[in-house]
Design an enzyme around this catalytic site. Structure first.
Site: not given
Length: 213
Positions: A9, A132
């Protein structure tokens, strides 16, 4: 670990897109959040997205984006998935899915066991979940902070309704252990393959993907 899918990412340069794809990443992420050092303009993102080979999913990371903001991104950038990384409610996740017709990945911040309840809640409306580390209260960034959470919180919890992806503080050195402890079939990395905030390191990208195999 041969079936672990990797998402790189926060890509910002053509070379890094190519390296991620060549290394075997199955997802690449583009960030649309101005406070992030990985933020891209729409034209920049569109140029990079066109370099992504078939079979690699293109993901747009947004944070509490409005319909108008998402309209501009989706109209110009060829995408396969939207990642909602802010404080979007389950209702908002459903609205985005319905409006844009793209799969939605919802990020959920974890710091302690009580945070896990949100996983079941969002699994009812999202196509995928990104588990996360919860950002520090002082951070302006909802992710990409290089922080891990206690992976033992996920040990044995492999049966959520939707596919999920492990994120938060992963690096080439610890990702294998993180996969072993959590049973993750998908992992996401951003700052863990950088030489400086927002600057990807091609060697680290390759090492990270290799470490998941």
């Amino acid at each position: 670990m041969t079936n672990v899918a990797v998402k790189i990412c926060g890509l910002t340069a053509p070379d890094h897109v190519r390296v991620a794809a060549d290394a075997g990443a199955r997802y690449v992420g583009f960030v649309f959040f101005q406070k992030s050092p990985r933020h891209l303009g729409i034209d920049e993102a569109a140029s990079l997205a066109h370099l992504v080979p078939a079979g690699v999913a293109k993901v747009a990371l947004t944070v509490n984006a409005t319909d108008e903001e998402l309209d501009r991104v989706v109209a110009s950038v060829p995408l396969d998935m939207l990642q909602l990384h802010g404080k979007e409610t389950p209702q908002r996740v459903s609205e985005v899915r319905d409006r844009f017709g793209l799969p939605v990945m919802k990020a959920i911040g974890i710091a302690e066991a009580e945070d896990l309840s949100a996983i079941d809640l969002y699994s009812e409306v999202a196509d995928q979940l990104l588990i996360d580390a919860k950002p520090p209260r002082t951070s302006e960034l909802p992710g990409g902070n290089g922080l891990a959470f206690d992976w033992r919180l996920l040990a044995g919890r492999k049966y959520w309704q939707k596919p999920w992806m492990l994120a938060g503080g992963l690096t080439p050195d610890n990702v294998a252990e993180a996969i072993r402890m959590t049973g993750a079939k998908q992992v996401d990395v951003s700052s863990g393959v950088e030489s400086a905030p927002g600057v990807k390191d091609t060697i680290k990208i390759s090492e990270f993907v290799s470490a998941t195999h």
